[in-house]
Scaffold this motif. Structure first.
Motif, short mmCIF file in Angstrom:
data_model
loop_
_atom_site.label_atom_id
_atom_site.label_comp_id
_atom_site.label_asym_id
_atom_site.label_seq_id
_atom_site.Cartn_x
_atom_site.Cartn_y
_atom_site.Cartn_z
N PHE A 101 0.83 -1.20 0.00
CA PHE A 101 0.00 0.00 0.00
C PHE A 101 0.87 1.25 0.00
CE2 PHE A 101 -1.65 3.46 2.64
CZ PHE A 101 -2.62 3.94 1.78
N LEU A 102 1.88 1.29 0.86
CA LEU A 102 2.74 2.48 0.94
C LEU A 102 3.50 2.72 -0.36
CD1 LEU A 102 4.11 2.21 4.57
CD2 LEU A 102 2.45 3.88 3.68
N ALA A 103 3.95 1.65 -1.01
CA ALA A 103 4.66 1.81 -2.29
C ALA A 103 3.74 2.49 -3.30
CB ALA A 103 5.13 0.45 -2.81
N PHE A 104 2.51 2.07 -3.32
CA PHE A 104 1.53 2.66 -4.23
C PHE A 104 1.21 4.09 -3.81
CE2 PHE A 104 -2.90 3.23 -5.70
CZ PHE A 104 -2.73 2.98 -7.06
N HIS A 105 0.91 4.30 -2.55
CA HIS A 105 0.49 5.60 -2.03
C HIS A 105 1.63 6.63 -2.11
CE1 HIS A 105 -2.14 8.23 0.30
NE2 HIS A 105 -1.09 8.55 1.01
N CYS A 106 2.80 6.25 -1.64
CA CYS A 106 3.92 7.20 -1.62
C CYS A 106 4.33 7.63 -3.02
CB CYS A 106 5.12 6.60 -0.88
SG CYS A 106 4.88 6.48 0.91
N SER A 107 4.30 6.69 -3.97
CA SER A 107 4.68 7.04 -5.34
C SER A 107 3.68 8.02 -5.95
CB SER A 107 4.80 5.79 -6.21
OG SER A 107 3.54 5.19 -6.41
N ARG A 108 2.44 7.96 -5.53
CA ARG A 108 1.41 8.86 -6.05
C ARG A 108 1.42 10.22 -5.36
NH1 ARG A 108 -4.11 5.81 -6.93
NH2 ARG A 108 -4.46 7.78 -7.97
N HIS A 109 2.07 10.31 -4.19
CA HIS A 109 2.03 11.54 -3.41
C HIS A 109 3.41 12.15 -3.17
CE1 HIS A 109 -2.28 11.37 -2.58
NE2 HIS A 109 -2.11 10.06 -2.55
N GLY A 110 4.40 11.72 -3.94
CA GLY A 110 5.73 12.34 -3.87
C GLY A 110 6.47 12.13 -2.56
#
Length: 181
Positions: free
Chosen positions: A91-100
């Motif tokens: 989840f964090l890999a997906f979320h962090c990549s989308r939010h810089g």
């Protein structure tokens, strides 16, 4: 400031809890347009299936409502190799990549049970596949009646040290609701 196992850490600690996490080992498959990466041309290396997308959506809503992350955060995910922490990492890999945001992976090898080295290798491989930095710490604990509590305290001390040394701003840990970690 927050306190991690009695140690002050100049950071925030994010804990995402859910009754039962679904962790599907689908990393490394090609993006087939099930995530936003197809539109942007940037592969997040995490292309969730239908069940994961629903969980990601719920986790993202929780993160947004609670204000857990801020722009520019450097998130260190503590990953044991269990389903809860692997889902958190995905989840964090997906979320962090989308939010810089910057994401790194930390693993603490307690060396207590057989298979501990395999868990570390598994987490290292997940981090490699996601293109994330990986750090591990090995602990050497002796058996005692309070071994579980000592291991938990040592784990959080080690994670706090990694947090400070790497200039991370958030330590993310994942637990199921019935987890006593």
């Amino acid at each position: 400031m927050c306190s991690v196992a009695g140690h002050d850490v100049a950071s925030r600690m994010a804990t995402i809890r859910h009754g039962s996490w679904y962790a599907n080992n689908t990393m490394g498959r090609k993006c087939v347009g099930t995530c936003s990466s197809r539109a942007t041309g940037t592969c997040h290396r995490v292309c969730p299936g239908r069940v994961e997308r629903n969980l990601f959506r719920r986790a993202a809503q929780f993160v947004e409502v609670e204000g857990i992350f801020q722009d520019g955060d450097r998130v260190l995910a503590a990953v044991s190799g269990g389903a809860d922490s692997v889902f958190l990492l995905r989840f964090l890999a997906f979320h962090c990549s989308r939010h810089g945001m910057t994401l790194g992976v930390a693993h603490v090898n307690h060396g207590i049970r057989p298979g501990a080295d395999e868990d570390e290798a598994y987490v290292r491989e997940i981090a490699r596949r996601l293109g994330l930095s990986f750090q591990s710490v090995s602990l050497h604990l002796t058996s005692s009646p309070s071994l579980e509590e000592r291991a938990r305290n040592a784990r959080y001390r080690a994670l706090a040290d990694l947090l400070r040394a790497g200039n991370w701003t958030v330590l993310a840990v994942g637990h199921t609701l019935d987890d006593q970690a």
